[in-house]
Design an enzyme around this catalytic site. Structure first.
Site, PDB file in Angstrom:
ATOM      1  N   HIS A   1       0.806  -1.212   0.000  1.00  0.00           N
ATOM      2  CA  HIS A   1       0.000   0.000   0.000  1.00  0.00           C
ATOM      3  C   HIS A   1       0.844   1.270   0.000  1.00  0.00           C
ATOM      4  O   HIS A   1       0.365   2.349  -0.337  1.00  0.00           O
ATOM      5  CB  HIS A   1      -0.984  -0.009   1.205  1.00  0.00           C
ATOM      6  CG  HIS A   1      -0.350   0.311   2.530  1.00  0.00           C
ATOM      7  ND1 HIS A   1       0.104  -0.660   3.400  1.00  0.00           N
ATOM      8  CD2 HIS A   1      -0.100   1.503   3.137  1.00  0.00           C
ATOM      9  CE1 HIS A   1       0.597  -0.069   4.482  1.00  0.00           C
ATOM     10  NE2 HIS A   1       0.476   1.247   4.339  1.00  0.00           N
TER      11      HIS A   1
ATOM     12  N   ASP B   1      -0.568  -7.505   1.659  1.00  0.00           N
ATOM     13  CA  ASP B   1       0.044  -6.170   1.599  1.00  0.00           C
ATOM     14  C   ASP B   1       1.572  -6.306   1.628  1.00  0.00           C
ATOM     15  O   ASP B   1       2.227  -6.120   2.649  1.00  0.00           O
ATOM     16  CB  ASP B   1      -0.459  -5.346   2.804  1.00  0.00           C
ATOM     17  CG  ASP B   1      -0.051  -3.880   2.702  1.00  0.00           C
ATOM     18  OD1 ASP B   1       0.394  -3.471   1.596  1.00  0.00           O
ATOM     19  OD2 ASP B   1      -0.176  -3.174   3.714  1.00  0.00           O
TER      20      ASP B   1
ATOM     21  N   SER C   1       4.443   2.617   7.851  1.00  0.00           N
ATOM     22  CA  SER C   1       4.064   1.560   6.912  1.00  0.00           C
ATOM     23  C   SER C   1       5.267   1.022   6.145  1.00  0.00           C
ATOM     24  O   SER C   1       6.159   1.780   5.726  1.00  0.00           O
ATOM     25  CB  SER C   1       3.039   2.095   5.903  1.00  0.00           C
ATOM     26  OG  SER C   1       1.790   2.176   6.514  1.00  0.00           O
TER      27      SER C   1
END
Lengths: 430, 270
Positions: B48, B104, B215
């Site tokens: 992502h 992901d 992230s």
């Protein structure tokens, strides 16, 4: 009074036969039959005035000017002959019969009656003693004969002698044996033989004659009948004849012509020789430093090849390329095709670099020659060798750096994962 | 990183900053995430991070030229001292679901190799046979993300840098029981789906967590057998509540599920 008779047979009679013959006769019969025949004459009746040595009346039979017989009388005595039951045979194909009478006869004599016939001549038998009518085989037929030859012989144009066809015999082997046809049996007559030995330029031919050497000769003239000649491009040996072997002849030539001539007579054993050839000699070669040669010989000659090898760890360098083995050849000129190269130690060159690694040389002066050792290592802490093994490489005879396990492949330096140089603070118990 | 500590240079030599500038949008989008160095050229991150920031369910990859990687970075204000790399290729997992963040995970190949040193070093991957992290075991996560749970990412990337940590932070988190994590999220909304490709980490009472800007960073665990740190997870998502809230666990991509995928992609693309 001559009568010509040419038939194959016939009859002759004295004049007025069977009445008494006249005086002062001189009658001749010339009988001719074809060649190959002879004439047989035989008397059926004979009654001619007898006289000492047939001086009065007589019958003469001759052939080719040779007097064969003289007949007279009624019966044979010591000095006079009558034909009786005998017959007269000529050697040739002509016969002359002459009948002569003198001026008187004391009694009445009836004369003679005779017959002649052509008789075939068996030349094969009759000419056996004369200069050998046929060299090999004789075949008689009525009126003539012909000759033939054994297998591999051909009849000469004289239709009598047998010769061989030997005008173009080429030998290309380096050694061999050549002899006159049928050696040691008598060689053919009327022959001209040519033998050629043709080798590559650079060889020298030698001839070694056998002890049995026998060619018709002459006591005063040099080889007028049969002879043997040896020719090279520039030299000529011979002519040879007689019974003395020429022994050994070194021609020093790569091509030799052997000419053999025989005439139409004689019965000699002929000749035989063994030919050998040796190449032009080249200098003795010696192995190069750190090398070997094969084969090792005391002498080297034309066409000989020598293979030269370098010892393990050495190679020839020719035109910038490394050569495993080298071969030279002795040339016709007696010079080797090439000089002997030198053996150079194998250099594996600078070893390939290893990403994130370095090389350690185990020999002085960082040598990269045959037998040198190097070791690959990775930059410590951050990289590790993969696979993990002995990373020593050796300069081998093939010119490569070789590892016992990886061969010519290189290990890799892989980044060390998950192991920071600065450790995290230890976990605290709670 | 919420409730974490300041890392010292060289503590996380695999940690890298991934800055994305989407020039195709007006005004241009700019965000950042983390990643982990795997080799001289490969970087592991969350899918992502590399997806165009659209508020729909399409998967549009940001062009590779929009991505810049900084390695050996400690203080984000000193990027010029870091090792900077551009990107040759981005491989997003083809099953990545932008609605659930299932799968992901992404690989990034740098254009140029990096050399290892005390500040730049790769992280180990779990072997293909290895299972995911066990509940209650501890792992570490580092990042330059939000340290103040009261702010959003927009605030963080704005002019007020006070809420972002310039210095790399890290936090120690326990792996949450999978059932507890699932029930925690499912009790709040049906739309949450904690799959077997994910695991959760954090404290029931909160206070320590990863947050916006972290992230793609690696959740690492120590393997005493090999004495190496191994990447077990990637910072993926969390609930809309404030980071570090009670019973709001951070959700991480379970890397062991992708060991074969990673090996295939890196070997086939090398």
């Amino acid at each position: 009074n001559i009568t010509e008779l040419t038939g194959m047979f016939g009859q002759i009679q004295s004049p007025n036969y069977p009445e008494g013959y006249p005086s002062d006769l001189d009658v001749t019969w010339n009988i001719t039959v074809p060649t190959g025949f002879r004439i047989k004459l035989y008397f059926m009746h004979f009654d001619v005035e007898p006289s000492y040595l047939c001086e009065y009346d007589y019958v003469k039979v001759s052939s080719d000017d040779d007097l064969l017989e003289t007949f007279c009388g009624r019966e044979s005595t010591d000095t006079e002959q009558i034909p009786g039951r005998e017959f007269v045979l000529t050697n040739s194909n002509t016969m002359t019969v002459t009948f002569k009478t003198d001026f008187s006869n004391e009694e009445r004599f009836t004369g003679f009656e005779a017959h002649y016939s052509a008789i075939d001549v068996d030349e094969c038998v009759e000419k056996l003693d004369e200069a050998l009518v046929c060299d090999h085989f004789c075949h008689n037929y009525i009126g003539g004969y012909y000759c033939s030859c054994r297998y591999s012989y051909i009849l000469h144009s004289d239709n009598r002698t047998c010769k061989v066809e030997c005008s173009d015999n080429v030998f290309t082997e380096k050694s061999g044996v050549i002899s006159s046809p049928d050696y040691p049996n008598p060689y053919p007559k009327s022959s001209d033989c040519l033998y050629r030995i043709e080798l590559e330029e650079g060889y020298a031919i030698s001839l070694q004659f056998a002890d049995i050497f026998d060619l018709e000769d002459h006591p005063d003239i040099l080889c007028p009948y049969d002879y043997l000649k040896i020719k090279t491009g520039v030299m000529e040996f011979g002519p040879f004849c007689g019974d003395k072997s020429p022994g050994k002849i070194d021609t020093n030539s790569s091509t030799v012509q052997i000419l053999f001539h025989s005439d139409d007579s004689s019965d000699n054993q002929g000749w035989k020789f063994t030919f050998t050839s040796i190449g032009a000699p080249c200098p003795v070669v010696h192995p190069p430093a750190n090398g070997t040669i094969e084969p090792v010989q005391e002498k080297y000659s034309f066409k000989d090849q020598v293979q030269i090898r370098c010892n393990t760890g050495f190679k020839f360098v020719k035109g910038g390329d490394e050569v495993e083995a080298y071969q030279i050849e002795c040339q016709k000129s007696g010079i080797w095709s090439s000089s002997i190269p030198t053996c150079k130690v194998i250099d594996c060159g600078t070893p390939r670099s290893l990403e994130d690694g370095f090389i350690t040389f185990h020999t002085k002066d960082n040598l990269t020659m045959f037998g040198s050792h190097i070791e690959y290592s990775c930059l410590a802490l951050y990289y590790q060798m993969e696979p993990e093994l002995n990373t020593t490489y050796t300069c081998m005879e093939n010119g490569f750096w070789v590892n016992d396990e990886l061969g010519t492949d290189l290990p890799t330096c892989q980044p060390v994962c998950g192991r920071p140089a600065r450790s995290l603070p230890p976990l605290n118990k709670r | 990183i919420i409730g974490g500590r300041t890392a010292h240079p060289g503590f996380f030599p695999w940690q890298l900053l991934m800055v994305v500038e989407d020039m195709s949008r007006v005004p241009k989008d700019k965000w950042f995430g983390s990643g982990a160095l795997l080799s001289r050229t490969w970087v592991l991150t969350a899918a992502h991070v590399l997806r165009s920031q659209r508020r729909d369910n399409t998967i549009t990859l940001v062009p590779s030229e929009y991505v810049t990687i900084y390695l050996g970075l400690h203080d984000v204000r000193q990027k010029e001292a870091a090792v900077k790399r551009t990107v040759e290729r981005i491989i997003l997992h083809k099953a990545f679901d932008p609605r659930t963040y299932n799968n992901d995970i992404a690989l990034v190949k740098m254009k140029d190799k990096v050399s290892m040193n005390i500040f730049v070093m790769p992280l180990c991957l779990p072997s293909q046979e290895m299972e995911g992290p066990q509940p209650n075991t501890l792992g570490l996560v580092a990042g330059w993300g939000i340290t103040n749970p009261n702010l959003t990412m927009d605030d963080a990337t704005g002019s007020d840098h006070a809420t972002l940590s310039n210095i790399l932070q890290y936090v120690k988190l326990p792996v949450t029981l999978q059932a507890e994590c699932k029930s925690s999220y499912e009790s709040r909304s049906d739309s949450y789906n904690v799959t077997d490709n994910m695991f959760c980490a954090g404290f029931y009472e909160g206070g320590k967590d990863t947050c916006l800007g972290d992230s793609g960073g690696a959740f690492i665990m120590y393997n005493p057998d090999t004495q190496t740190w191994v990447a077990q997870g990637l910072v993926s998502w969390g609930g809309p509540e404030k980071c570090g809230s009670k019973r709001v666990y951070g959700v991480y991509t379970k890397i062991s599920k992708y060991a074969r995928w990673l090996a295939d992609k890196m070997s086939n693309s090398s």
